[in-house]
Design an enzyme around this catalytic site. Structure first.
Site, PDB file in Angstrom:
ATOM      1  N   ASN A 111       0.830  -1.203   0.000  1.00  0.00           N
ATOM      2  CA  ASN A 111       0.000   0.000   0.000  1.00  0.00           C
ATOM      3  C   ASN A 111       0.875   1.268   0.000  1.00  0.00           C
ATOM      4  OD1 ASN A 111      -2.341   1.928   0.615  1.00  0.00           O
ATOM      5  ND2 ASN A 111      -3.334  -0.048   0.310  1.00  0.00           N
ATOM      6  N   ARG A 112       0.315   2.381   0.466  1.00  0.00           N
ATOM      7  CA  ARG A 112       0.962   3.665   0.182  1.00  0.00           C
ATOM      8  C   ARG A 112       1.776   4.219   1.346  1.00  0.00           C
ATOM      9  NH1 ARG A 112      -3.636   3.090  -2.464  1.00  0.00           N
ATOM     10  NH2 ARG A 112      -3.616   3.627  -4.687  1.00  0.00           N
ATOM     11  N   HIS A 137       3.035   0.164  -3.062  1.00  0.00           N
ATOM     12  CA  HIS A 137       3.480  -1.222  -3.207  1.00  0.00           C
ATOM     13  C   HIS A 137       4.986  -1.359  -3.471  1.00  0.00           C
ATOM     14  CE1 HIS A 137      -0.582  -2.344  -2.791  1.00  0.00           C
ATOM     15  NE2 HIS A 137      -0.972  -2.336  -4.044  1.00  0.00           N
ATOM     16  N   HIS A 209      -1.053  -9.953  -3.397  1.00  0.00           N
ATOM     17  CA  HIS A 209      -2.021  -9.163  -4.154  1.00  0.00           C
ATOM     18  C   HIS A 209      -2.873 -10.035  -5.072  1.00  0.00           C
ATOM     19  CE1 HIS A 209      -3.726  -5.515  -5.705  1.00  0.00           C
ATOM     20  NE2 HIS A 209      -2.889  -4.776  -5.007  1.00  0.00           N
ATOM     21  N   TYR A 211      -6.137 -11.419  -6.733  1.00  0.00           N
ATOM     22  CA  TYR A 211      -7.471 -10.875  -7.025  1.00  0.00           C
ATOM     23  C   TYR A 211      -8.415 -12.064  -7.199  1.00  0.00           C
ATOM     24  CZ  TYR A 211      -5.702  -6.236  -8.602  1.00  0.00           C
ATOM     25  OH  TYR A 211      -5.134  -4.994  -8.705  1.00  0.00           O
ATOM     26  N   ASP A 275     -11.655   0.732  -1.033  1.00  0.00           N
ATOM     27  CA  ASP A 275     -10.195   0.625  -1.154  1.00  0.00           C
ATOM     28  C   ASP A 275      -9.620   1.134   0.168  1.00  0.00           C
ATOM     29  OD1 ASP A 275      -7.650   0.279  -2.032  1.00  0.00           O
ATOM     30  OD2 ASP A 275      -7.752   1.682  -3.717  1.00  0.00           O
ATOM     31  N   GLN A 312      -6.784  -4.885   3.869  1.00  0.00           N
ATOM     32  CA  GLN A 312      -7.213  -3.958   2.825  1.00  0.00           C
ATOM     33  C   GLN A 312      -8.237  -4.689   1.971  1.00  0.00           C
ATOM     34  OE1 GLN A 312      -5.840  -0.856   2.557  1.00  0.00           O
ATOM     35  NE2 GLN A 312      -6.675  -0.123   0.615  1.00  0.00           N
ATOM     36  N   GLU A 341      -6.249  -8.073   1.297  1.00  0.00           N
ATOM     37  CA  GLU A 341      -4.809  -8.097   1.562  1.00  0.00           C
ATOM     38  C   GLU A 341      -4.559  -7.899   3.053  1.00  0.00           C
ATOM     39  OE1 GLU A 341      -3.074  -5.115  -1.357  1.00  0.00           O
ATOM     40  OE2 GLU A 341      -5.197  -5.042  -1.776  1.00  0.00           O
TER      41      GLU A 341
HETATM   42  C1  BGC Z   1      -4.592  -0.681  -3.436  1.00  0.00           C
HETATM   43  C2  BGC Z   1      -5.232   0.103  -4.554  1.00  0.00           C
HETATM   44  C3  BGC Z   1      -4.347  -0.009  -5.767  1.00  0.00           C
HETATM   45  C4  BGC Z   1      -4.194  -1.448  -6.130  1.00  0.00           C
HETATM   46  C5  BGC Z   1      -3.267  -1.596  -7.291  1.00  0.00           C
HETATM   47  C6  BGC Z   1      -4.452  -2.098  -3.872  1.00  0.00           C
HETATM   48  O1  BGC Z   1      -3.781  -2.804  -2.888  1.00  0.00           O
HETATM   49  O2  BGC Z   1      -5.351  -0.600  -2.262  1.00  0.00           O
HETATM   50  O3  BGC Z   1      -5.410   1.437  -4.200  1.00  0.00           O
HETATM   51  O4  BGC Z   1      -4.861   0.706  -6.843  1.00  0.00           O
HETATM   52  O5  BGC Z   1      -3.671  -2.143  -5.048  1.00  0.00           O
HETATM   53  O6  BGC Z   1      -3.632  -2.577  -8.119  1.00  0.00           O
END
Ligand code: BGC
Length: 376
Positions: A111-112, A137, A209, A211, A275, A312, A341
């Site tokens: 994350n950020r 990330h 990550h 999906y 998100d 997340q 996540e």
């Molecule tokens: C984040 C999103 C981001 C994505 C990228 C996620 O873990 O929370 O904000 O855009 O990852 O694919």
């Protein structure tokens, strides 16, 4: 697969492969079989897909580019085995610049990190920014874009992935040795265990990550999936998805997933879609269920367990249908898939009020995430 590779791989695992099909080494350990298939080239590195299969036919595929989960095949309520994770038919797909981290291991910081910087021991560290002015990330070349060594520990039915991130990589301090163990159990659970050690203090936050779409894309969106999250609080964010620092109750908000509800029910009230990071209802380090995802059509259910402080939930808001080489030629558009996540809170290095993400020399970072599959 070249013979030299097969021999090297056999040596690493300490057991000999039997060749089920020519060119496809495979082995069985207990009830789990492991197969290795060539998946492409990354520079001069050979990328393989390592496929674990249990006695129920459940399969997990992992590639050594980004340590990514490339397939996850689980039964529906009628026993049909289908792949429920996004992905690509070859490495070319994973190498696309717009690959949104499909299945990948994320580090050094998931994350950020706001303003792509943090202070530590009186010094400011500047990171690579790759999301507005922020670092997402791990930066421009996070752990999702590196080659991971893969071995199979002797007598184990797991894949052990290792990577050493050098001091200064993407701006982070310290040589960091990372180990990720993927284990498929006989009871249809995928366990991911993370460990890391550093020779200097550094923030760290590793995650996966993957999906998911539990309908295996019979429905090309996840809005009718039902979700429960074991959390009373979440961390609100600003327009750039950086936490404001508040920890707010979910009570009376669309963030309240304490009772199972469909993801689509209140998503329109959340700008951009879900998100966010939810604060898990537990003691620090305690392993608890964090989320339960259910899809009625297939009857598939996924439980997420973790000892991390947060999760997340990302509802695939930025998927935009532009990816090539997708499995079954699927178009992954907005909400085609979602991520759950397990993690520390985003931007923790700039929020002393959040649980600390600092790893000091002599300490070991540990994190467990379990995705457990069943039907009902
Ligand atoms: C984040 C999103 C981001 C994505 C990228 C996620 O873990 O929370 O904000 O855009 O990852 O694919």
């Amino acid at each position: 697969m070249k013979i030299a590779n097969v021999l090297l791989f056999s040596f690493c695992v300490g057991v000999l492969f039997s060749c089920k099909e020519e060119g496809k080494p495979s082995l069985s350990i207990g009830s789990i079989s492991i197969e290795v298939t060539p998946f492409g080239h990354f520079g001069n590195q050979i990328i393989n897909e390592y496929i674990l299969t249990n006695q129920n036919g459940v399969q997990v595929g992992v590639i050594n580019y980004g340590g990514a989960i490339s397939r996850l095949i689980v039964p529906d309520k009628d026993g049909n085995l289908e792949d429920i994770v996004t992905g690509f038919t070859s490495l070319d797909g994973f190498l696309q610049t717009n690959n949104p981290y499909f299945g990948a291991l994320i580090g050094r910081y998931a994350n950020r990190i706001g303003n792509a910087s943090f202070s530590l021991n009186g010094r400011e560290y500047r990171l690579e920014s790759n999301d507005n002015a922020n670092s997402l990330h791990g930066g421009r070349k996070g752990f999702d874009k590196v080659y991971w060594d893969v071995t199979i520990p002797v007598g184990d039915s797991s894949l052990l992935l290792t990577y050493t991130s050098p001091d200064g990589e993407e701006g982070y301090p310290g040589n960091l040795q990372v180990e990720v163990m993927y284990t498929l159990t006989a009871s249809n659970a995928l366990k991911i265990k993370y460990k890391a050690m550093s020779d200097q203090s550094t923030p760290i936050n590793l995650t996966s990550h993957a999906y998911f779409n539990l309908s295996a894309w019979k429905e090309n969106n996840i809005l009718s999936h039902e979700l429960t999250i074991n959390s009373r609080f979440y961390t609100p964010v600003n327009q750039y998805l950086i936490p404001t620092g508040e920890i707010l109750p979910v009570d009376g908000t669309p963030m309240d997933f304490r009772q199972s509800k469909s993801i689509g029910k209140e998503i329109s009230q959340v700008e951009g879609g879900f998100d966010h990071n939810w604060v898990l209802d537990k003691e620090i380090g305690e392993l608890v269920w964090a989320a339960i995802l259910y899809e009625k059509g297939s009857g598939r259910q996924m439980e997420v367990w973790t000892d991390a402080p947060g999760i997340q939930f990302y509802s695939g808001n930025f998927l935009d249908g532009t990816l090539n080489y997708t499995k079954n030629n699927l178009t992954y558009h907005k909400h085609s898939a979602l991520c759950l996540e397990t993690q520390h809170f985003p931007d923790s290095p700039n929020h002393p009020e959040f649980p600390s993400t600092l790893l000091h020399p002599g300490q070991e970072y540990r994190h467990t995430c379990i995705y457990k599959f069943s039907t009902r």
